[in-house]
Each structure stands twice: as structure tokens, then as C-alpha cells.
Write a protein that holds these residues in place. Structure first.
Motif, PDB file in Angstrom:
ATOM      1  N   GLN A   7       2.018   0.885  -9.507  1.00 42.92           N
ATOM      2  CA  GLN A   7       2.771   0.144  -8.494  1.00 42.92           C
ATOM      3  C   GLN A   7       1.832  -0.679  -7.623  1.00 42.92           C
ATOM      4  OE1 GLN A   7       5.037   3.056  -6.388  1.00 42.92           O
ATOM      5  NE2 GLN A   7       6.138   3.743  -8.207  1.00 42.92           N
ATOM      6  N   ILE A   8       0.743  -0.048  -7.169  1.00 41.30           N
ATOM      7  CA  ILE A   8      -0.139  -0.754  -6.233  1.00 41.30           C
ATOM      8  C   ILE A   8      -0.957  -1.820  -6.954  1.00 41.30           C
ATOM      9  CG2 ILE A   8      -1.993  -0.438  -4.574  1.00 41.30           C
ATOM     10  CD1 ILE A   8      -0.925   2.254  -3.923  1.00 41.30           C
ATOM     11  N   ARG A   9      -1.332  -1.543  -8.215  1.00 39.30           N
ATOM     12  CA  ARG A   9      -2.045  -2.575  -8.975  1.00 39.30           C
ATOM     13  C   ARG A   9      -1.165  -3.799  -9.193  1.00 39.30           C
ATOM     14  NH1 ARG A   9      -4.343   1.814 -12.148  1.00 39.30           N
ATOM     15  NH2 ARG A   9      -2.743   1.497 -13.727  1.00 39.30           N
ATOM     16  N   GLN A  10       0.126  -3.557  -9.529  1.00 42.72           N
ATOM     17  CA  GLN A  10       1.042  -4.671  -9.741  1.00 42.72           C
ATOM     18  C   GLN A  10       1.229  -5.466  -8.452  1.00 42.72           C
ATOM     19  OE1 GLN A  10       4.452  -2.684 -11.258  1.00 42.72           O
ATOM     20  NE2 GLN A  10       3.590  -2.392 -13.321  1.00 42.72           N
ATOM     21  N   GLN A 108       5.278   7.687  -1.675  1.00 43.02           N
ATOM     22  CA  GLN A 108       4.162   7.020  -2.351  1.00 43.02           C
ATOM     23  C   GLN A 108       4.299   5.496  -2.373  1.00 43.02           C
ATOM     24  OE1 GLN A 108       3.829   8.951  -6.222  1.00 43.02           O
ATOM     25  NE2 GLN A 108       2.624  10.601  -5.331  1.00 43.02           N
ATOM     26  N   SER A 109       4.935   4.949  -1.351  1.00 44.19           N
ATOM     27  CA  SER A 109       5.103   3.499  -1.292  1.00 44.19           C
ATOM     28  C   SER A 109       4.119   2.830  -0.354  1.00 44.19           C
ATOM     29  CB  SER A 109       6.529   3.163  -0.825  1.00 44.19           C
ATOM     30  OG  SER A 109       6.731   3.570   0.521  1.00 44.19           O
ATOM     31  N   ALA A 110       3.381   3.614   0.428  1.00 44.85           N
ATOM     32  CA  ALA A 110       2.470   3.020   1.409  1.00 44.85           C
ATOM     33  C   ALA A 110       1.215   3.871   1.534  1.00 44.85           C
ATOM     34  CB  ALA A 110       3.158   2.896   2.767  1.00 44.85           C
ATOM     35  N   THR A 111       0.109   3.211   1.909  1.00 46.22           N
ATOM     36  CA  THR A 111      -1.158   3.877   2.159  1.00 46.22           C
ATOM     37  C   THR A 111      -1.660   3.480   3.538  1.00 46.22           C
ATOM     38  OG1 THR A 111      -1.673   3.709  -0.195  1.00 46.22           O
ATOM     39  CG2 THR A 111      -3.470   4.286   1.269  1.00 46.22           C
ATOM     40  N   PHE A 112      -2.151   4.463   4.295  1.00 42.12           N
ATOM     41  CA  PHE A 112      -2.582   4.221   5.672  1.00 42.12           C
ATOM     42  C   PHE A 112      -4.056   4.582   5.838  1.00 42.12           C
ATOM     43  CE2 PHE A 112       1.861   5.541   5.641  1.00 42.12           C
ATOM     44  CZ  PHE A 112       2.481   4.464   6.268  1.00 42.12           C
ATOM     45  N   ALA A 113      -4.760   3.816   6.670  1.00 52.25           N
ATOM     46  CA  ALA A 113      -6.135   4.148   7.022  1.00 52.25           C
ATOM     47  C   ALA A 113      -6.134   5.356   7.955  1.00 52.25           C
ATOM     48  CB  ALA A 113      -6.794   2.965   7.711  1.00 52.25           C
ATOM     49  N   ILE A 114      -6.925   6.366   7.606  1.00 53.68           N
ATOM     50  CA  ILE A 114      -6.952   7.604   8.387  1.00 53.68           C
ATOM     51  C   ILE A 114      -8.384   7.913   8.791  1.00 53.68           C
ATOM     52  CG2 ILE A 114      -6.416  10.059   8.427  1.00 53.68           C
ATOM     53  CD1 ILE A 114      -3.941   8.413   8.130  1.00 53.68           C
ATOM     54  N   GLY A 115      -8.569   8.225  10.062  1.00 54.22           N
ATOM     55  CA  GLY A 115      -9.886   8.634  10.525  1.00 54.22           C
ATOM     56  C   GLY A 115      -9.830   9.761  11.541  1.00 54.22           C
ATOM     57  N   LYS A 116      -8.609  10.117  11.983  1.00 49.57           N
ATOM     58  CA  LYS A 116      -8.437  11.121  13.030  1.00 49.57           C
ATOM     59  C   LYS A 116      -7.418  12.166  12.574  1.00 49.57           C
ATOM     60  CE  LYS A 116      -7.473  11.390  18.026  1.00 49.57           C
ATOM     61  NZ  LYS A 116      -7.162  10.573  19.227  1.00 49.57           N
ATOM     62  N   PHE A 117      -7.694  13.430  12.866  1.00 49.21           N
ATOM     63  CA  PHE A 117      -6.866  14.525  12.354  1.00 49.21           C
ATOM     64  C   PHE A 117      -6.664  15.585  13.428  1.00 49.21           C
ATOM     65  CE2 PHE A 117      -9.201  12.530   8.990  1.00 49.21           C
ATOM     66  CZ  PHE A 117      -8.304  12.420   7.943  1.00 49.21           C
ATOM     67  N   LEU A 118      -5.520  16.229  13.343  1.00 51.91           N
ATOM     68  CA  LEU A 118      -5.236  17.410  14.157  1.00 51.91           C
ATOM     69  C   LEU A 118      -5.256  18.618  13.234  1.00 51.91           C
ATOM     70  CD1 LEU A 118      -4.283  18.965  16.682  1.00 51.91           C
ATOM     71  CD2 LEU A 118      -1.923  18.356  16.049  1.00 51.91           C
ATOM     72  N   ASP A 140      11.992   8.143   7.967  1.00 58.40           N
ATOM     73  CA  ASP A 140      11.586   7.178   6.962  1.00 58.40           C
ATOM     74  C   ASP A 140      10.486   7.762   6.071  1.00 58.40           C
ATOM     75  OD1 ASP A 140      10.807   5.037   5.446  1.00 58.40           O
ATOM     76  OD2 ASP A 140      10.653   3.627   7.132  1.00 58.40           O
ATOM     77  N   PRO A 141      10.783   8.043   4.786  1.00 54.60           N
ATOM     78  CA  PRO A 141       9.760   8.644   3.908  1.00 54.60           C
ATOM     79  C   PRO A 141       8.585   7.730   3.630  1.00 54.60           C
ATOM     80  CG  PRO A 141      11.705   8.004   2.648  1.00 54.60           C
ATOM     81  CD  PRO A 141      12.063   7.847   4.104  1.00 54.60           C
ATOM     82  N   SER A 142       8.731   6.428   3.881  1.00 54.37           N
ATOM     83  CA  SER A 142       7.612   5.509   3.667  1.00 54.37           C
ATOM     84  C   SER A 142       6.628   5.539   4.822  1.00 54.37           C
ATOM     85  CB  SER A 142       8.137   4.080   3.473  1.00 54.37           C
ATOM     86  OG  SER A 142       8.694   3.576   4.684  1.00 54.37           O
ATOM     87  N   LYS A 143       6.994   6.193   5.921  1.00 54.16           N
ATOM     88  CA  LYS A 143       6.116   6.283   7.091  1.00 54.16           C
ATOM     89  C   LYS A 143       5.583   7.691   7.318  1.00 54.16           C
ATOM     90  CE  LYS A 143       8.451   2.502   9.556  1.00 54.16           C
ATOM     91  NZ  LYS A 143       9.195   2.130  10.784  1.00 54.16           N
ATOM     92  N   LEU A 144       6.000   8.639   6.489  1.00 52.54           N
ATOM     93  CA  LEU A 144       5.577  10.033   6.651  1.00 52.54           C
ATOM     94  C   LEU A 144       4.449  10.367   5.684  1.00 52.54           C
ATOM     95  CD1 LEU A 144       5.931  12.966   7.708  1.00 52.54           C
ATOM     96  CD2 LEU A 144       7.589  13.291   5.842  1.00 52.54           C
ATOM     97  N   VAL A 145       3.327  10.829   6.227  1.00 52.08           N
ATOM     98  CA  VAL A 145       2.252  11.386   5.412  1.00 52.08           C
ATOM     99  C   VAL A 145       2.343  12.905   5.550  1.00 52.08           C
ATOM    100  CG1 VAL A 145      -0.232  11.596   5.075  1.00 52.08           C
ATOM    101  CG2 VAL A 145       0.756   9.379   5.678  1.00 52.08           C
ATOM    102  N   PRO A 146       2.727  13.620   4.491  1.00 56.71           N
ATOM    103  CA  PRO A 146       2.907  15.078   4.588  1.00 56.71           C
ATOM    104  C   PRO A 146       1.646  15.785   5.064  1.00 56.71           C
ATOM    105  CG  PRO A 146       3.866  14.251   2.557  1.00 56.71           C
ATOM    106  CD  PRO A 146       3.091  13.113   3.150  1.00 56.71           C
ATOM    107  N   LYS A 147       1.848  16.914   5.723  1.00 61.23           N
ATOM    108  CA  LYS A 147       0.726  17.681   6.261  1.00 61.23           C
ATOM    109  C   LYS A 147       0.082  18.521   5.166  1.00 61.23           C
ATOM    110  CE  LYS A 147       3.084  17.969  10.707  1.00 61.23           C
ATOM    111  NZ  LYS A 147       3.704  18.835  11.729  1.00 61.23           N
ATOM    112  N   ALA A 148      -1.223  18.626   5.241  1.00 59.87           N
ATOM    113  CA  ALA A 148      -1.960  19.491   4.317  1.00 59.87           C
ATOM    114  C   ALA A 148      -2.053  20.885   4.921  1.00 59.87           C
ATOM    115  CB  ALA A 148      -3.357  18.929   4.067  1.00 59.87           C
TER     116      ALA A 148
END
Length: 430
Positions: A7-10, A108-118, A140-148
Motif C-alpha cells: 500500500q505504501i509503496r503504491q 495500518q493506513s498511516a505512519t507517525f514519527a515517534i520520539g517520546k513514550f510513556l 478513528d482507527p487511522s489515528k490510533l497507534v496501539p499500546k505495546a
């Protein structure tokens, strides 16, 4: 994950936009291109130029636009506003990654830059949770990054939690699927050259594998070190050229983090594993005052059966899966007895030109009471299994072929002396 790559390559082929961070840069490539121009090529050259890159990529190596997005995440104060329950170890708190990371949305429709974590550790459950500012979206599932989430499992939950509370080190090696799929960093993969040497090839998106405290305020979240062998050193997979050691670092610990080399991380991982195993053994050695033995069965064993049960216990207690859980102790059986009647195990077999339910084995639960070299009392349970003789299909007779035992709450557990000896004098045979 393969669908995500496509998807992202396309999308990249049509929009011709560079992604914001290292992870997105890797996703954007239409094929492995070691000589590709731009940010990705610069990162490859940087990592490949070092044989043991323990610090990984610094945000200073990013382009101006990429650095801006990464710094925006580090500066965002939403995570600082979250209420955090303090834990006894002081693990919980705000951390910053030493390498740019990517967060993949739930759908899995979006990727976000991450540098800070709780990071939040719960003493009552033994679970650590890693959240980003994108981990609290409700709609919105496109804005949620699930917690590890990370933990360390064990057969006995209470023992496991007590061991986690008492271990001198802190390692949670078991992550949930979200930790591997939705929080990513760039890790080096390798190829073999014509001389048989492993050489750095390219960075690839990699999920989190461990949560290891190197020292207060510094967590390692990368690959598990493989054990050594006759030709390769302990942790040889981390010692390959260009391997990235991703860390989470509390504010003020940046300089201390630089001192954690690959070799030190491997050593700390081994020490943490050994410390937990030792704590788990010590926890099991503390007798539960409420622990009691199961009552003996009214179906008395024959002397031959009881002798076989004792023999099978002596084999079982020396096995790695059972006796190996108490590596510092040697056990001697005091007595054993059956706690249930026999139950048959059936299997369909071809008999008289038809498939028929036949009896192949029978088993029943035995309780064992034993002592260690310090004369402390222990107990466990196991299944004594008797095989049906050849040619016997319906259980007309049994020939005493007690060939093996199966674990049933088989791990040794300490027990008070009075409770341990409760049935010693009443156990009888036919």
C-alpha cells in the motif's frame, strides 16, 4: 505487514513524497536500493560504516523537514498530562528514544514519527505498557497507534509476580502482537558475501522485542541476544556489523545511555534472566501456609503400581521441565499416593474390519511428598500412565506396564511439614 508495504509503496509511486522518518523511508522504497539517493542512502552509509553501532541513528541526521516532525513528537506534552501510578522500581515515566521510531496506526493506513513514550509498570500485574501520544484515540482507527505491552509469564501467576517483585534486575521478554507490529525502528539485516562473512545489507522495519532495564531511566527494547556456541560468541546476533541498539531514555540520562555498549547490553540481559530464575526458585521455596495436599483415593494401588509410581517420579523430578526449575536443590522422595481413580484413554483402531473405540492407556493422579538437601518439604503431582498390553482392545486386563509419567502441577512447591506429612501414615496398598 506485506500488504502494508504494498500500500505504501503504491502510494509513494503516485505521490512521490518522502516519508517523515526512518521507518517510513524504508516502507517507501519500491525495492531494496542500497545506492538509493537521499535520506535512506545517508543512513545506510552511516550505519554500515560502524561495525558495532550501539547508538543507532540520531535525530540530528534527519533532514530539516523530517527533524521537525520528529521534534514535534518529542516536544508534545500530551503524555506529560497522563496520570501515572508510581511503581516500586521507578520504571514508570516519560522516555525519549535514541533512534527515530515509527508508529503504525491500528488499520495500518498511516505512519507517525515517534520520539517520546510513556512507560507504565503495574506491580500488581507484572505488565509494562508503552504508549505514544497516538495511543489514546477513541474513534478513528487511522489515528490510533496501539499500546505495546510486555510481561513475563510463568506456570504459577502468584509465584511469577512475587519473583518479579524480588528479582534484582528487571526484564520483561514477552511482548504483545502490538509491540511487534505497531511500534517500529530501523534494524540492520545482513547478507553473506562470497567469503561466507555476514555483512550489513539494509535497514528494515523491526518491532520491539524486549523491555530490559539497563539502569534506572534507561531501557533496552531491541533484539534478544542469541546464545553462544562453539564458534560464535554469546549474543553473536547483536554483534553483527551495523546492529542498532534501540533505547528509551529518561531526561537527564542521555550521557549515561552512551556508555551502554552492545557487550554490556548482552551481559545485562543474561544477568537479568538469571536473576529472575533465581528469584522464581526462591519464591517457590517459601511454603504457602494455606497449601494442603489432596486426599488419597479410596481406590488403593497395588504394591507393584506404587513402586512404579515412585520410580516414575524419580525420573520426572530430574527432568529439565520439572526438577530443573529448582536447579540448586536435590530432592529425595518421602512418600507418594494416588489421589484419583484410573481413567481410560481411548483411541479408534481397526478391529474386526471396523474402526472401534479401544483402550490404549489408563492414568491417574499421584501426589508426591519429598525433601531437599536442607530437609525442607516439597510436593508436586503427576499422572502415572499404564499402557494396555498388545492385543487388548477393551481393557480386559492390565499387565503393569507403567512406562512413563506426565506432569500435573508437576513443578515442585514448598509445603509446611505438618501439611506435608498429613497422609504418610494412612497410605496403604491392596
Amino acid at each position: 505487514m506485506h500488504n502494508l508495504h504494498q500500500q505504501i509503496r503504491q502510494k509513494n509511486q503516485y505521490k512521490k513524497k518522502s516519508c517523515a522518518i526512518l521507518i517510513a523511508s524504508i516502507f517507501a522504497l519500491t525495492a531494496p536500493q542500497i545506492h538509493a539517493q537521499g535520506l535512506f542512502n545517508k543512513l545506510i552509509e552511516k550505519v554500515q560504516s560502524s561495525t558495532q553501532s550501539s547508538g543507532g541513528l540520531s535525530h540530528a541526521d534527519l533532514s530539516a523537514s523530517d527533524r521537525k516532525q520528529f521534534e514535534q513528537d518529542r516536544a508534545d506534552n500530551n503524555l506529560d498530562k497522563k496520570p501515572v501510578t508510581a511503581d516500586k522500581r521507578g520504571v514508570s515515566g516519560i522516555y525519549f528514544s535514541n533512534v527515530p521510531m515509527g508508529g503504525v496506526s491500528l488499520n495500518q493506513s498511516a505512519t507517525f514519527a515517534i520520539g517520546k513514550f510513556l512507560v507504565e509498570y503495574d506491580d500488581s500485574t507484572g505488565v509494562a505498557t508503552i504508549s505514544t501520544r497516538y495511543g489514546f484515540e477513541a474513534n478513528d482507527p487511522s489515528k490510533l497507534v496501539p499500546k505495546a505491552k510486555f510481561t513475563r509469564s510463568s506456570t504459577y501467576k502468584d509465584r511469577n509476580l512475587r519473583a518479579l517483585q524480588n528479582t534484582t534486575h528487571f526484564l520483561l521478554p514477552e511482548g504483545n502482537p502490538e509491540s511487534r507490529m505497531h511500534l517500529l525502528y530501523g534494524q540492520m539485516i545482513h547478507k553473506t558475501d562470497l567469503q561466507g562473512n555476514k555483512v550489513a545489507d539494509k535497514l528494515t522495519p523491526t518491532g520491539l522485542k524486549n523491555l530490559l532495564e539497563l539502569e534506572p531511566g534507561i531501557l533496552y527494547i531491541g533484539e534478544t541476544p542469541f546464545a553462544g556456541n562453539k564458534t560464535e560468541a554469546d549474543g553473536h546476533n547483536l554483534l553483527l556489523p551495523g546492529m542498532v541498539m534501540p533505547l528509551l531514555i529518561k531526561e537527564g540520562k542521555e550521557e549515561a545511555a552512551k556508555a551502554w555498549t552492545v557487550e554490556r547490553i548482552i551481559k545485562q540481559y543474561r544477568a537479568a534472566n538469571a536473576a529472575f530464575d533465581s528469584a522464581l526458585e526462591d519464591t517457590a521455596a517459601t511454603a504457602d501456609p494455606n497449601l494442603s495436599l489432596r486426599e488419597p483415593s479410596n481406590d488403593l494401588p497395588t504394591k507393584q503400581e506404587l513402586d512404579a509410581a515412585k520410580n516414575q517420579w524419580n525420573i520426572l523430578i530430574k527432568s529439565q521441565a520439572v526438577g530443573g526449575t529448582q536447579s540448586k536443590r536435590q530432592f529425595k522422595l518421602v512418600y507418594a499416593y494416588p489421589a484419583t481413580s484410573f481413567e481410560n484413554q481411548n483411541k479408534k483402531q481397526w478391529v474386526n474390519n471396523t474402526y472401534t473405540d479401544t483402550i490404549v492407556t489408563r492414568s491417574r493422579v499421584y501426589v508426591a511428598v519429598f525433601q531437599d538437601q536442607e530437609n525442607k518439604y516439597w510436593t508436586n503431582r503427576f499422572y502415572l500412565v499404564e499402557k494396555a498390553p498388545l492385543g487388548v482392545f477393551f481393557g480386559e486386563r492390565w499387565s503393569g506396564q507403567y512406562e512413563y509419567a506426565l506432569p500435573a502441577s508437576a513443578l515442585p512447591v514448598a509445603i509446611d511439614k505438618t501439611a506435608a506429612l498429613k497422609y504418610q501414615s494412612v497410605v496403604k496398598t491392596k
